[in-house]
Each structure stands twice: as C-alpha cells, then as structure tokens.
Design an enzyme around this catalytic site. Structure first.
Site, PDB file in Angstrom:
ATOM      1  N   MET A   1       0.808  -1.205   0.000  1.00  0.00           N
ATOM      2  CA  MET A   1       0.000   0.000   0.000  1.00  0.00           C
ATOM      3  C   MET A   1       0.852   1.270   0.000  1.00  0.00           C
ATOM      4  O   MET A   1       0.330   2.377   0.033  1.00  0.00           O
ATOM      5  CB  MET A   1      -0.940   0.012   1.204  1.00  0.00           C
TER       6      MET A   1
ATOM      7  N   HIS B   1      -5.945  -1.034   7.200  1.00  0.00           N
ATOM      8  CA  HIS B   1      -4.553  -1.458   7.106  1.00  0.00           C
ATOM      9  C   HIS B   1      -3.656  -0.322   7.591  1.00  0.00           C
ATOM     10  O   HIS B   1      -4.010   0.852   7.468  1.00  0.00           O
ATOM     11  CB  HIS B   1      -4.200  -1.840   5.667  1.00  0.00           C
TER      12      HIS B   1
ATOM     13  N   SER C   1      -9.103   4.780  15.344  1.00  0.00           N
ATOM     14  CA  SER C   1      -8.607   4.550  16.693  1.00  0.00           C
ATOM     15  C   SER C   1      -8.942   5.728  17.597  1.00  0.00           C
ATOM     16  O   SER C   1      -9.182   6.847  17.126  1.00  0.00           O
ATOM     17  CB  SER C   1      -7.082   4.368  16.626  1.00  0.00           C
TER      18      SER C   1
ATOM     19  N   TYR D   1       1.645   7.708  14.229  1.00  0.00           N
ATOM     20  CA  TYR D   1       0.432   6.918  14.056  1.00  0.00           C
ATOM     21  C   TYR D   1      -0.812   7.764  14.302  1.00  0.00           C
ATOM     22  O   TYR D   1      -1.773   7.739  13.517  1.00  0.00           O
ATOM     23  CB  TYR D   1       0.481   5.737  15.016  1.00  0.00           C
TER      24      TYR D   1
ATOM     25  N   ILE E   1      -7.135  -3.686  21.559  1.00  0.00           N
ATOM     26  CA  ILE E   1      -7.659  -4.962  21.082  1.00  0.00           C
ATOM     27  C   ILE E   1      -6.593  -6.047  21.249  1.00  0.00           C
ATOM     28  O   ILE E   1      -5.402  -5.784  21.072  1.00  0.00           O
ATOM     29  CB  ILE E   1      -8.077  -4.869  19.601  1.00  0.00           C
ATOM     30  N   ASP E   2      -7.021  -7.273  21.524  1.00  0.00           N
ATOM     31  CA  ASP E   2      -6.052  -8.325  21.866  1.00  0.00           C
ATOM     32  C   ASP E   2      -5.448  -9.043  20.651  1.00  0.00           C
ATOM     33  O   ASP E   2      -5.396 -10.263  20.600  1.00  0.00           O
ATOM     34  CB  ASP E   2      -6.683  -9.353  22.810  1.00  0.00           C
TER      35      ASP E   2
ATOM     36  N   GLU F   1      -2.204 -10.285  18.522  1.00  0.00           N
ATOM     37  CA  GLU F   1      -0.981 -10.873  19.069  1.00  0.00           C
ATOM     38  C   GLU F   1       0.097  -9.832  19.345  1.00  0.00           C
ATOM     39  O   GLU F   1       0.694  -9.812  20.421  1.00  0.00           O
ATOM     40  CB  GLU F   1      -0.442 -11.936  18.110  1.00  0.00           C
TER      41      GLU F   1
END
Length: 321
Positions: free
Chosen positions: A127, A154, A204, A217, A252-253, A255
C-alpha cells in the site's frame, strides 16, 4: 476472495507497532461478494440495536448477479481472519490484502472456503504504492461485477515511543495509513454510488485524542477522521447515497498488541473476534460511528471539550512507566 499479502518498507512483512490500540494490522484489503440477509449482523451482535435490520434489497440496492452483495474489506492480521470468519457467515465471496505473514495467505483462503466462502483469492502488493491501491479496487470490481462495501483497515509499521524527529517516517506512514485509504476510496466511489454502498474506516481513539508514544500513528488517524467526516458532509449535500462509518477502536487483543503492551498498559484488551464482528455489523447497519468498546472509547470523549486537561491526565494514567 482476493487476499493480498503485502510487504513492508524494508521488505519484511508489515506490522503495526502501536500496542496501545492493539491493531497489529498490516496491509490488508478484503473484497467480498456475498449476501447479508436482513438481521444477520444484528443477530450476531447481540441485544443492541434490535430491529435495525439491514437488507440491501429493502434499501433499493441492486445485488450481484447471483443475488449477493459485493463487500470490500481492508483489515489487520488480528482482525483479518476474524473479520473474514464473520463475513463468511453471510455467504460471501471474499478478497483481501494481508501483510503480517505472506505464508499465511493460502491458509486463510482455505479456511474461508471451509467456513463457507463461495470463492477466495489473494494478491501480493504494498500500500506504499498508490497504483497498487488503485489496482486492488479495480480488480475487485472487475471480478465481482461491482462493489457494495469498502472496509479500510490497514496500517504501516511504526514505533512505540517518544517522537524521534524522523519526518520521513511520518511521510511514509501517511502514505500507507492515510493516502492509500483516499486512493482506494476514490477508485471505489463510482461502484459504491451505483450500488448505494458503504465505506467503513477502521480508526482509533488515537485519532480522536492525543496519546503519548504514538505521534506518527496518531497523526495518520486524525487525518482519516478529518477526510472521511468531511466527505460524509459532501455526500449529504450532494445526495450521494453512500454511507461512511468510522470505527473508533480501543485496545484490542491482537498478538502483537498484547505482546508489545503487556508491560505498558494497565487496562485489559478487548477480544478481537467480537471487535471484528462489531466492525462488520456497523458497516451493515450503515452507522455513522462505532466505538469499541464503548465504555473505554466514547465515554472518555465526553470530557474532551469540557475537561480537556482531565482527559489528558486520564490518558497518561493508563500507562505503567
């Protein structure tokens, strides 16, 4: 289904470094063609919004040639598989671009087929390249015969720490996290206008409130809010029947999020499976905004205008330094 494993700037797979909100997203674009029956997303979501069933036929939206809707979804690895599993429940043909592990692509495609997806494919790309972002949408439109929903979710890799003054990194991140969203939306708009479709933008809390350690970010997420909120206004003024849903997510969980934030954040993460389902549901119901989870996202924002300093303090208090 079109599945796009996308390499990162240095040739490695892309991962989001921001553990605060647990995105763990790389560069995924998911295109689905399937049927969302009235109440499908609603029943899965639980008791909230009972009766707000969404039926594309009832809304006057022309279904695909096989009577199905065409759904374009861009998500992270953590949300990627979860969102696909949820989309599969609507008998979708799916296509996506994922980042985190290119070797995972065939596995995800096969799993989607096992769960009932009518078809599945994947395409490699990045992207960073606006031409690829444009190509992805055009390819989906050609193979699916149109598009009913575009989900953008993304992000590029960044760092979790104090701003280091790297302007080039900010520019790169803006290209992936923001400009590619604009490019994909621009290409998809003619198809979405024709189908009276939906755009779902996964953002977010860092795009609503300033958070430490995520300066580049956060800048990209604020840009998304500004662009798509303004675009929604113009759609209203021009009588364009394309909905825009902004998804404001908390921790959010995924990994990577759990791994990187374990020693930093005091609050527990929310389950990614439920989060993915809420994203799909919000798009299906054409909601203006989704706050997940509500208590840790929407409620703190009530302080933003009347007690900004208190909100800043509460944000800082979430960190274990």
């Amino acid at each position: 289904m079109f599945y796009f494993p996308t390499p990162q700037w240095d040739g490695s797979v892309a991962k989001d470094c921001n553990p605060l909100f647990g995105f763990g997203f790389g560069l995924l674009v998911l295109f689905c063609k399937g049927e969302l029956q009235a109440g499908d997303a609603e029943r899965e979501a639980g008791d909230r919004h009972r009766g707000e069933h969404w039926d594309r036929r009832a809304d006057g939206v022309s279904p695909g040639a096989d009577g199905s809707s065409r759904f374009d979804h861009s998500t992270d690895r953590g949300q990627t598989t979860e969102s696909k599993w949820q989309a599969k429940r609507s008998h979708t043909h799916m296509g996506s671009s994922v980042h985190t592990n290119a070797n995972l692509s065939p596995q995800v495609v096969e799993r989607c087929r096992e769960l009932g997806a009518a078809s599945a494919r994947y395409i490699s790309g990045t992207m960073e390249d606006m031409a690829f972002a444009d190509h992805v949408v055009k390819e989906a439109g050609t193979l699916l015969g149109g598009l009913d929903m575009l989900i953008l979710n993304h992000v590029g890799a960044s760092y979790f720490g104090y701003y280091n003054g790297d302007v080039e990194h900010v520019r790169k991140l803006l290209e992936i996290n923001f400009l590619s969203y604009v490019a994909m939306t621009t290409t998809a708009l003619p198809m979405l206008k024709e189908s009276k479709g939906s755009i779902v933008v996964v953002s977010s809390m860092a795009g609503k409130v300033g958070f430490p350690f995520t300066v580049p970010y956060s800048a990209t997420k604020f840009a998304l809010d500004g662009f798509f909120s303004s675009l929604r206004q113009e759609f209203t003024m021009q009588n364009v029947n394309v909905s825009i849903t902004l998804c404001i997510l908390g921790f959010i969980d995924t990994e990577r999020a759990v791994r990187d934030a374990a020693g930093v954040l005091l609050s527990p993460p929310a389950p990614r499976a439920e989060c993915a389902l809420e994203i799909v549901r919000a798009g299906a119901l054409r909601l203006r905004e989704l706050y997940y989870r509500y208590g840790s996202t929407r409620l703190p924002l009530l302080l933003r205008d009347c007690a900004a300093d208190l909100l800043d303090y509460l944000v800082r208090s979430r960190y274990r330094l």
